[in-house]
Design a protein around this motif. Structure first.
Motif, short mmCIF file in Angstrom:
data_model
loop_
_atom_site.label_atom_id
_atom_site.label_comp_id
_atom_site.label_asym_id
_atom_site.label_seq_id
_atom_site.Cartn_x
_atom_site.Cartn_y
_atom_site.Cartn_z
N SER A 93 0.84 -1.19 0.00
CA SER A 93 0.00 0.00 0.00
C SER A 93 0.88 1.25 0.00
N GLU A 126 -5.90 2.59 -3.06
CA GLU A 126 -5.96 1.82 -1.82
C GLU A 126 -7.39 1.75 -1.27
N ASP A 127 -8.07 2.89 -1.28
CA ASP A 127 -9.44 2.92 -0.75
C ASP A 127 -10.37 2.02 -1.55
N ASN A 130 -9.52 -1.73 -0.83
CA ASN A 130 -9.98 -2.17 0.49
C ASN A 130 -11.50 -2.25 0.56
N ARG A 131 -12.17 -1.37 -0.13
CA ARG A 131 -13.63 -1.43 -0.14
C ARG A 131 -14.13 -2.71 -0.82
N GLY A 134 -12.92 -5.87 1.48
CA GLY A 134 -13.45 -5.85 2.84
C GLY A 134 -12.43 -5.35 3.84
N ARG A 135 -12.94 -4.77 4.92
CA ARG A 135 -12.08 -4.10 5.90
C ARG A 135 -11.06 -5.05 6.52
N ASP A 136 -11.49 -6.27 6.86
CA ASP A 136 -10.60 -7.20 7.55
C ASP A 136 -9.53 -7.78 6.64
N GLY A 138 -8.15 -5.95 3.98
CA GLY A 138 -7.50 -4.87 3.25
C GLY A 138 -6.08 -4.64 3.72
N TYR A 140 -3.43 -1.16 4.52
CA TYR A 140 -3.60 0.26 4.77
C TYR A 140 -2.28 0.97 5.07
N ARG A 145 0.71 -6.67 2.64
CA ARG A 145 -0.05 -7.86 3.00
C ARG A 145 0.19 -8.95 1.96
N SER A 159 -8.74 -14.34 8.27
CA SER A 159 -7.92 -13.27 7.71
C SER A 159 -6.44 -13.48 7.98
#
Length: 554
Positions: A93, A126-127, A130-131, A134-136, A138, A140, A145, A159
């Motif tokens: 990211s 990035e946004d 991640n959207r 999913g939040r878990d 993504g 940031y 990752r 996750s």
């Protein structure tokens, strides 16, 4: 095998490969003695990957870090969620401190061939990423990752299978080497693919001189499919009723040959004799169930030689007329006068073709009526499909739209017609290549959408099984260079409309293309997007025309 001094020890690099269709390469690196260092990819691997034809069996492996911009996120997600993917993917990211590019490049060099490294271009990218995952799941604010295979954000419950490393941890010494170790470890730990497991023992026996090199030809041979006893029995019974004429030689009089039964005697004493009325039953079934289809086929055959051919010519003329109209606007006064003259001649030919088509269509209807009234229709052997020889790129587009049901061709006529008029002699050659490529894409899309084939178009052409329409791999490029894909000036001209079920934005960056002329100028290209395994089950042709701009053009 290569042994070289390394950290007071020996570094042994071994490459075992099988050159076939498909082939494979297995690379192992071991350090014996000396100070142990973190694992890294051998130096020859990046150059090997630059051939742009290396995959892990599902996704392409590249020689450096890939940069994904906002408009490429959906395309990247298709790669990330590819169910047959084997190698892990590290997603870097954007770091506010500006270190993400250097980190991505280092990881890509260290893990070349064992993983894929992708750097998200900016915060908007990035946004969006991640959207979608999913939040878990993504990544940031400068973190990295690693996404293991397989990965499906819709069903993933753990996750921690896809471990992230926070920006603070990345600043510690050896952090990137830890990620590289994880990527290489994940890539090397899964079982070998089935085709490698099948052929590797043979290759190793040949290398050890315990087997003859001739066995390599069967190393990648497909395993025999078990025979269906019921189908085999039916085949035997049908063959028992088949007759074959005696061939006529030069010394024999050309009299009516006497049929000889193929199966004059049973193959074994205990073989069941064929039922005497099988052939009669089959013939009766065909007459009863398929008579209407045969009558329809006769009508189509009667009209195909006349109306279909002229209809194609009429549509091709229409495209040429439209193309001339578009070309007239920017032309100089002298060029405009020449084009107007050509335009008028084409209009006259167009009108004559329409008149002739109507007259021939009426004659076909009269012939069909006369055949029906005679009561003696002749159903002969089906003739082979006549080879279509397009005279122009425009004619290729017309024919493809009418016959290739698993392709959708976008609004690219003006680009094709411009080449037709500028290079009439070369255009015929390009048109033939474009037609062959479109037929191969259509066959591929039909097989993949029906579940008969699970790979991509590159795999389809590599395997090249008998009866399969393919194109030479030298004509095919599945990706653009990073200098093109990461520059909006070059990627925008390669972005074409698609339905929202293919991409919610209504357009998509098409990297895959067919090179109708590999080098020289002009060098026409056919760009496409493969959705044969997606919602539409089709391949989308976005462009057929001259070479689009890149770093070598103004």
């Amino acid at each position: 095998m290569l042994d070289e001094p390394f950290n007071s020890g020996t570094l042994r690099t071994k490459v075992v490969f099988l050159d076939g269709t498909p082939g494979w390469a297995l690379v192992t690196v071991e350090q014996e003695g000396g100070v142990q260092r973190d694992a890294q990819a051998p130096g020859f691997v990046p150059a090997y990957l630059r051939t742009a034809r290396i995959t892990d069996g599902a996704i392409h492996l590249v020689d450096g870090a890939e940069v994904v911009a906002e408009d490429g996120v959906h395309h990247f997600l298709r790669t990330l969620t590819e169910p047959r993917r084997r190698v892990p993917i590290a997603v870097v990211s954007p770091d506010p401190g500006g270190d993400s590019a250097a980190r991505a490049d280092w990881l890509a060099d260290a893990t070349a061939g064992a993983g894929v490294v992708v750097r998200l271009a900016d915060k908007r990218t990035e946004d969006l990423f991640n959207r979608l995952v999913g939040r878990d799941l993504g990544v940031y604010g400068g973190a990295i990752r690693t996404y293991a295979a397989p990965f499906d954000p819709g069903t993933e419950r753990n996750s921690y299978r896809h471990p992230p490393m926070r920006p603070a941890k990345l600043k510690e010494e050896g952090a990137l080497a830890t990620i590289a170790d994880g990527l290489i470890g994940r890539s090397s730990s899964p079982d070998l693919p089935a085709d490698v497991r099948q052929s590797l023992p043979i290759v190793l026996r040949v290398l050890a001189r315990r087997s003859d090199p001739g066995e390599l030809s069967t190393a990648m041979a497909p395993r025999p499919t078990p025979m269906d006893p019921a189908r085999e029995e039916l085949r035997r019974r049908m063959m028992a009723k088949t007759v074959r004429p005696v061939p006529v030689t030069e010394t024999q009089p050309k009299a009516e040959p006497e049929p000889i039964p193929v199966a004059a005697a049973p193959e074994a004493d205990d073989e069941k004799a064929p039922e005497p009325d099988l052939a009669h039953e089959v013939a009766e079934l065909v007459v009863k169930e398929m008579r209407q289809d045969l009558d329809t086929a006769l009508g189509l055959a009667a009209g195909a030689d006349f109306s279909d051919q002229l209809l194609r010519e009429v549509r091709t003329l229409g495209l040429h007329i439209a193309g001339l109209r578009d070309l007239l606007a920017p032309a100089s006064s002298g060029q405009a006068e020449d084009l107007r003259t050509a335009h008028e001649l084409l209009q006259e030919e167009y009108a004559e073709a329409v008149t002739a088509t109507r007259a021939l269509a009426e004659r076909v209807r009269w012939l069909e009526r006369t055949l029906a009234e005679s009561g003696h229709p002749v159903y002969g052997q089906a003739t082979p499909e006549e080879l279509f020889q397009p005279g122009s790129l425009a004619e290729t587009l017309v024919e493809a739209r009418s016959r290739l049901t698993h392709l959708h061709i976008g609004d690219t006529e003006v680009h094709a017609v411009r080449l037709d008029h500028a290079y009439p002699a070369l255009s015929r050659t390009w048109a033939g290549k474009a037609w062959d490529a479109m037929r191969a894409l259509d066959d591929f899309a039909r097989a993949r959408s029906s579940g008969e084939f699970a790979g991509g178009f590159h795999d389809w052409c590599i395997h090249g099984e008998p009866g399969r329409r393919v194109i030479p791999l030298g004509m095919l490029a599945m990706r653009e260079s990073t200098s093109v894909s990461n520059n909006a000036k070059f990627s925008e001209p390669r972005t074409f409309p698609v339905p929202h079920e293919v991409n919610p934005s209504g357009k998509i960056f098409m990297e895959a293309h067919v090179k109708l002329r590999a080098v020289g100028y002009p060098a026409p290209r056919l760009y496409f997007h493969d959705d044969s395994g997606g919602a539409t089950g089709k391949v989308w042709i976005g462009y057929l025309g001259d070479h689009l701009p890149n770093t070598r053009t103004n």
